[in-house]
Design an enzyme around this catalytic site. Structure first.
Site, PDB file in Angstrom:
ATOM      1  N   LYS A  15      34.304  39.826  48.853  1.00 26.27           N
ATOM      2  CA  LYS A  15      35.247  40.902  48.491  1.00 26.27           C
ATOM      3  C   LYS A  15      35.921  40.586  47.169  1.00 26.27           C
ATOM      4  O   LYS A  15      36.017  39.443  46.743  1.00 26.27           O
ATOM      5  CB  LYS A  15      36.307  41.095  49.583  1.00 26.27           C
ATOM      6  CG  LYS A  15      37.216  39.892  49.886  1.00 26.27           C
ATOM      7  CD  LYS A  15      38.407  39.723  48.970  1.00 26.27           C
ATOM      8  CE  LYS A  15      39.238  38.500  49.325  1.00 26.27           C
ATOM      9  NZ  LYS A  15      40.013  37.938  48.231  1.00 26.27           N
ATOM     10  N   PRO A  37      30.665  32.208  46.386  1.00 27.83           N
ATOM     11  CA  PRO A  37      31.224  30.926  45.943  1.00 27.83           C
ATOM     12  C   PRO A  37      32.268  30.386  46.921  1.00 27.83           C
ATOM     13  O   PRO A  37      33.061  31.152  47.474  1.00 27.83           O
ATOM     14  CB  PRO A  37      31.854  31.248  44.583  1.00 27.83           C
ATOM     15  CG  PRO A  37      31.996  32.730  44.528  1.00 27.83           C
ATOM     16  CD  PRO A  37      30.914  33.292  45.405  1.00 27.83           C
ATOM     17  N   ALA A  62      35.630  28.531  48.046  1.00 25.55           N
ATOM     18  CA  ALA A  62      36.991  28.437  47.485  1.00 25.55           C
ATOM     19  C   ALA A  62      37.083  29.206  46.177  1.00 25.55           C
ATOM     20  O   ALA A  62      37.684  28.755  45.210  1.00 25.55           O
ATOM     21  CB  ALA A  62      37.417  26.979  47.303  1.00 25.55           C
ATOM     22  N   GLY A  63      36.453  30.397  46.140  1.00 29.98           N
ATOM     23  CA  GLY A  63      36.392  31.188  44.917  1.00 29.98           C
ATOM     24  C   GLY A  63      37.276  32.412  44.936  1.00 29.98           C
ATOM     25  O   GLY A  63      37.265  33.199  43.989  1.00 29.98           O
ATOM     26  N   MET A  73      36.852  34.892  47.025  1.00 28.21           N
ATOM     27  CA  MET A  73      35.997  36.037  47.375  1.00 28.21           C
ATOM     28  C   MET A  73      35.719  36.117  48.873  1.00 28.21           C
ATOM     29  O   MET A  73      34.770  36.785  49.302  1.00 28.21           O
ATOM     30  CB  MET A  73      34.693  35.980  46.596  1.00 28.21           C
ATOM     31  CG  MET A  73      34.949  35.966  45.088  1.00 28.21           C
ATOM     32  SD  MET A  73      33.536  36.500  44.154  1.00 28.21           S
ATOM     33  CE  MET A  73      33.541  38.248  44.485  1.00 28.21           C
ATOM     34  N   GLY A 127      34.642  33.862  51.125  1.00 32.26           N
ATOM     35  CA  GLY A 127      33.381  33.288  51.600  1.00 32.26           C
ATOM     36  C   GLY A 127      33.457  32.805  53.042  1.00 32.26           C
ATOM     37  O   GLY A 127      32.612  33.152  53.882  1.00 32.26           O
ATOM     38  N   SER A 136      35.641  33.649  55.224  1.00 36.80           N
ATOM     39  CA  SER A 136      35.951  34.807  56.077  1.00 36.80           C
ATOM     40  C   SER A 136      34.685  35.600  56.382  1.00 36.80           C
ATOM     41  O   SER A 136      34.506  36.106  57.498  1.00 36.80           O
ATOM     42  CB  SER A 136      36.958  35.718  55.379  1.00 36.80           C
ATOM     43  OG  SER A 136      38.085  34.979  54.997  1.00 36.80           O
ATOM     44  N   ALA A 137      33.795  35.720  55.392  1.00 40.44           N
ATOM     45  CA  ALA A 137      32.522  36.419  55.606  1.00 40.44           C
ATOM     46  C   ALA A 137      31.724  35.704  56.699  1.00 40.44           C
ATOM     47  O   ALA A 137      31.147  36.346  57.593  1.00 40.44           O
ATOM     48  CB  ALA A 137      31.719  36.465  54.305  1.00 40.44           C
ATOM     49  N   ASP A 188      41.677  37.613  55.858  1.00 39.80           N
ATOM     50  CA  ASP A 188      40.594  38.401  55.248  1.00 39.80           C
ATOM     51  C   ASP A 188      39.468  38.716  56.227  1.00 39.80           C
ATOM     52  O   ASP A 188      38.569  39.493  55.891  1.00 39.80           O
ATOM     53  CB  ASP A 188      39.972  37.627  54.068  1.00 39.80           C
ATOM     54  CG  ASP A 188      40.835  37.644  52.809  1.00 39.80           C
ATOM     55  OD1 ASP A 188      41.691  38.525  52.680  1.00 39.80           O
ATOM     56  OD2 ASP A 188      40.621  36.760  51.956  1.00 39.80           O
TER      57      ASP A 188
HETATM   58  C1  LIG Z   1      44.168  35.822  48.748  1.00 36.01           C
HETATM   59  C2  LIG Z   1      43.482  36.699  49.769  1.00 36.01           C
HETATM   60  O1  LIG Z   1      42.097  36.404  49.798  1.00 36.01           O
HETATM   61  C3  LIG Z   1      43.648  38.154  49.352  1.00 36.01           C
HETATM   62  O2  LIG Z   1      42.853  39.011  50.145  1.00 36.01           O
HETATM   63  C4  LIG Z   1      44.082  36.494  51.156  1.00 36.01           C
HETATM   64  O3  LIG Z   1      45.468  36.773  51.160  1.00 36.01           O
HETATM   65  C5  LIG Z   1      43.830  35.116  51.745  1.00 36.01           C
HETATM   66  O4  LIG Z   1      43.238  35.314  52.982  1.00 36.01           O
HETATM   67  P1  LIG Z   1      42.627  34.087  53.842  1.00 36.01           P
HETATM   68  O5  LIG Z   1      41.874  33.167  52.935  1.00 36.01           O
HETATM   69  O6  LIG Z   1      41.931  34.722  55.011  1.00 36.01           O
HETATM   70  O7  LIG Z   1      43.941  33.350  54.231  1.00 36.01           O
HETATM   71  P2  LIG Z   1      44.454  32.757  55.635  1.00 36.01           P
HETATM   72  O8  LIG Z   1      43.435  31.778  56.116  1.00 36.01           O
HETATM   73  O9  LIG Z   1      44.888  33.849  56.529  1.00 36.01           O
HETATM   74  O10 LIG Z   1      45.737  31.974  55.122  1.00 36.01           O
HETATM   75  C6  LIG Z   1      45.639  30.822  54.327  1.00 36.01           C
HETATM   76  C7  LIG Z   1      46.979  30.564  53.701  1.00 36.01           C
HETATM   77  O11 LIG Z   1      47.219  31.495  52.622  1.00 36.01           O
HETATM   78  C8  LIG Z   1      48.580  31.888  52.585  1.00 36.01           C
HETATM   79  N1  LIG Z   1      48.688  33.341  52.822  1.00 36.01           N
HETATM   80  C9  LIG Z   1      47.602  34.073  53.239  1.00 36.01           C
HETATM   81  C10 LIG Z   1      47.717  35.438  53.455  1.00 36.01           C
HETATM   82  C11 LIG Z   1      48.982  36.047  53.234  1.00 36.01           C
HETATM   83  N2  LIG Z   1      49.158  37.351  53.432  1.00 36.01           N
HETATM   84  N3  LIG Z   1      50.031  35.300  52.828  1.00 36.01           N
HETATM   85  C12 LIG Z   1      49.908  33.968  52.612  1.00 36.01           C
HETATM   86  O12 LIG Z   1      50.868  33.310  52.230  1.00 36.01           O
HETATM   87  C13 LIG Z   1      49.292  31.070  53.648  1.00 36.01           C
HETATM   88  O13 LIG Z   1      49.761  29.905  53.035  1.00 36.01           O
HETATM   89  C14 LIG Z   1      48.166  30.737  54.628  1.00 36.01           C
HETATM   90  O14 LIG Z   1      48.414  29.562  55.355  1.00 36.01           O
HETATM   91  N1  LIG Z   2      32.062  28.844  56.444  1.00 39.51           N
HETATM   92  C1  LIG Z   2      32.801  28.396  55.420  1.00 39.51           C
HETATM   93  N2  LIG Z   2      32.436  28.677  54.160  1.00 39.51           N
HETATM   94  C2  LIG Z   2      33.197  28.232  53.115  1.00 39.51           C
HETATM   95  N3  LIG Z   2      34.290  27.480  53.248  1.00 39.51           N
HETATM   96  C3  LIG Z   2      34.705  27.187  54.477  1.00 39.51           C
HETATM   97  C4  LIG Z   2      33.975  27.637  55.613  1.00 39.51           C
HETATM   98  N4  LIG Z   2      34.613  27.216  56.713  1.00 39.51           N
HETATM   99  C5  LIG Z   2      35.680  26.524  56.276  1.00 39.51           C
HETATM  100  N5  LIG Z   2      35.750  26.489  54.943  1.00 39.51           N
HETATM  101  C6  LIG Z   2      36.816  25.821  54.137  1.00 39.51           C
HETATM  102  O1  LIG Z   2      37.649  26.848  53.607  1.00 39.51           O
HETATM  103  C7  LIG Z   2      37.992  26.575  52.239  1.00 39.51           C
HETATM  104  C8  LIG Z   2      38.119  27.922  51.516  1.00 39.51           C
HETATM  105  O2  LIG Z   2      36.843  28.464  51.397  1.00 39.51           O
HETATM  106  P1  LIG Z   2      36.517  29.982  51.119  1.00 39.51           P
HETATM  107  O3  LIG Z   2      35.170  30.013  50.459  1.00 39.51           O
HETATM  108  O4  LIG Z   2      36.709  30.789  52.319  1.00 39.51           O
HETATM  109  O5  LIG Z   2      37.641  30.343  50.066  1.00 39.51           O
HETATM  110  P2  LIG Z   2      38.050  31.679  49.415  1.00 39.51           P
HETATM  111  O6  LIG Z   2      36.816  32.507  49.158  1.00 39.51           O
HETATM  112  O7  LIG Z   2      38.924  31.347  48.253  1.00 39.51           O
HETATM  113  O8  LIG Z   2      38.898  32.413  50.546  1.00 39.51           O
HETATM  114  P3  LIG Z   2      39.785  33.725  50.433  1.00 39.51           P
HETATM  115  O9  LIG Z   2      39.263  34.594  49.330  1.00 39.51           O
HETATM  116  O10 LIG Z   2      39.590  34.353  51.793  1.00 39.51           O
HETATM  117  O11 LIG Z   2      41.167  33.220  50.191  1.00 39.51           O
HETATM  118  C9  LIG Z   2      36.860  25.706  51.705  1.00 39.51           C
HETATM  119  O12 LIG Z   2      37.338  24.794  50.752  1.00 39.51           O
HETATM  120  C10 LIG Z   2      36.315  25.007  52.948  1.00 39.51           C
HETATM  121  O13 LIG Z   2      36.838  23.715  53.070  1.00 39.51           O
END
Ligand SMILES: C[C@](O)(CO)[C@H](O)COP(=O)(O)OP(=O)(O)OC[C@H]1O[C@@H](n2ccc(N)nc2=O)[C@H](O)[C@@H]1O
Ligand SMILES: Nc1ncnc2c1ncn2[C@@H]1O[C@H](COP(=O)(O)OP(=O)(O)OP(=O)(O)O)[C@@H](O)[C@H]1O
Length: 301
Positions: free
Chosen positions: A13, A98, A100-101, A103, A105, A107-108, A140
């Site tokens: 996303k 990617p 931790a990008g 996007m 990942g 969550s997908a 997400d």
């Molecule tokens: C940055 C976004 O990707 C935008 O869509 C999301 O807000 C993050 O969603 P996500 O990775 O699914 O995050 P979660 O695993 O629910 O939360 C991780 C951490 O991000 C922060 N967090 C997340 C969502 C939110 N509305 N407020 C927050 O402050 C909190 O510190 C939380 O502990």
């Molecule tokens: N299936 C998975 N794929 C990727 N990372 C994962 C997974 N399960 C746990 N993780 C952990 O979650 C952290 C964040 O990864 P993710 O790719 O979801 O980040 P993100 O795309 O920035 O998330 P968001 O956009 O939802 O904030 C990674 O550093 C990894 O340690």
């Protein structure tokens, strides 16, 4: 009988609008966001087995945990506990999104695992019940299940589908180092304590632009409150954003919590041209082109 594996595809996303409000007592920030699902995806394959195991290949696989903290494993365990099933299965994740990008990942993968396990077990549950479990796994995850374009409120988990006409074309610049989502939210809190960074405001005009299908109308309305925080933690992203604009993108934005930069382009051809120039400029690790909106998690026939 040998069990048949089931594959579910789930999209990345981008947040077209990400308005971050105040911190709530539970530590999450109140959001008003517009998500769009993009044609960059992970494939998650599940097959019942005598133990729960994880195998990850593809984009950034080395950084993905293969222990029970993996979001796909947590999704299977959460669903198994709720409906009294055996969580033991082999989970293969082919990553295209990617790590931790910014996007979604992980969550997908969680959304794909939820839909996959529910299908394998023949659970007769509605989307509402799946959404409830999804929201316990991450903010997400419900959007990764639903896809398309949606307005998200609460901590991002409450969704209303949004009208989108046509197809939008994106170039994505993937960074060398990831960013931690909680660290980016903390950095925004710090910046807000020190000053008053601009806020995204209402998404109404942006929602109308998405419904019009006109990328030229959408471009100036893209907004992300987390961008200032992501740039503060990775100042080099400013160069990436500048390079994308110089290459002919209509607009560039940090995707969610970053560090991926997403560039909206006027056409599929323009997206390829912008990607080629960005790759040549050395301002990112690699580039991808994608389009949106696309559906959420879907069983691959
Ligand atoms: C940055 C976004 O990707 C935008 O869509 C999301 O807000 C993050 O969603 P996500 O990775 O699914 O995050 P979660 O695993 O629910 O939360 C991780 C951490 O991000 C922060 N967090 C997340 C969502 C939110 N509305 N407020 C927050 O402050 C909190 O510190 C939380 O502990
Ligand atoms: N299936 C998975 N794929 C990727 N990372 C994962 C997974 N399960 C746990 N993780 C952990 O979650 C952290 C964040 O990864 P993710 O790719 O979801 O980040 P993100 O795309 O920035 O998330 P968001 O956009 O939802 O904030 C990674 O550093 C990894 O340690």
């Amino acid at each position: 009988m040998v069990p048949t594996p089931l594959t579910v595809r789930a999209p990345a996303k981008v947040n077209l609008h990400l308005g971050v409000g105040d911190v709530r007592p539970d530590g999450f920030h109140e959001l008003v966001t517009v998500f769009q699902a993009l044609s960059l995806h992970d494939d998650v394959t599940l097959v019942p087995s005598d133990a729960l195991s994880l195998h990850v290949t593809g984009e950034g696989a080395r950084d993905v945990p293969t222990d029970p903290t993996n979001l796909a494993a947590r999704a299977v365990v959460a669903l198994a506990e709720r409906y009294g099933r055996d969580p033991n299965m082999r989970i293969d994740i082919a990553k295209g999104i990617p790590v931790a990008g910014g996007m979604a990942g992980g969550s997908a993968d969680a959304a794909a695992a939820l839909l996959g396990a529910a299908t394998l077990w023949g659970l007769e549950i509605g989307r509402d019940e799946l959404d409830e479990v999804a929201a316990t796994l991450g903010s997400d995850v419900p959007f990764s299940l639903h896809g398309h374009t949606a307005l998200g409120t609460g901590r991002g988990e409450r969704l209303i589908p949004a009208l989108a006409r046509g197809e939008f074309h994106w170039t994505l610049a993937l960074a060398r180092e990831g960013l931690s989502t909680p660290a980016v939210y903390r950095e925004l809190d710090r910046l807000r304590e020190a000053g008053d960074p601009p806020r995204a405001g209402s998404p109404d005009a942006l929602l109308a632009a998405v419904a019009s299908g006109d990328p030229h109308r959408l471009a100036p309305l893209l907004a992300n409150d987390l961008q200032a925080a992501a740039l503060s933690l990775q100042p080099g992203l400013r160069r990436t954003l500048r390079a994308g604009m110089e290459a002919g993108a209509l607009a560039g934005i940090v995707s969610g919590s970053g560090p991926t930069c997403a560039f909206l382009c006027a056409s599929a051809d323009d997206a390829v041209d912008v990607g080629t120039e960005l790759a040549g400029a050395g301002v990112c690790r690699t580039v991808r082109v994608a389009s949106g909106p696309v559906p959420g998690a879907t069983v691959v026939p």
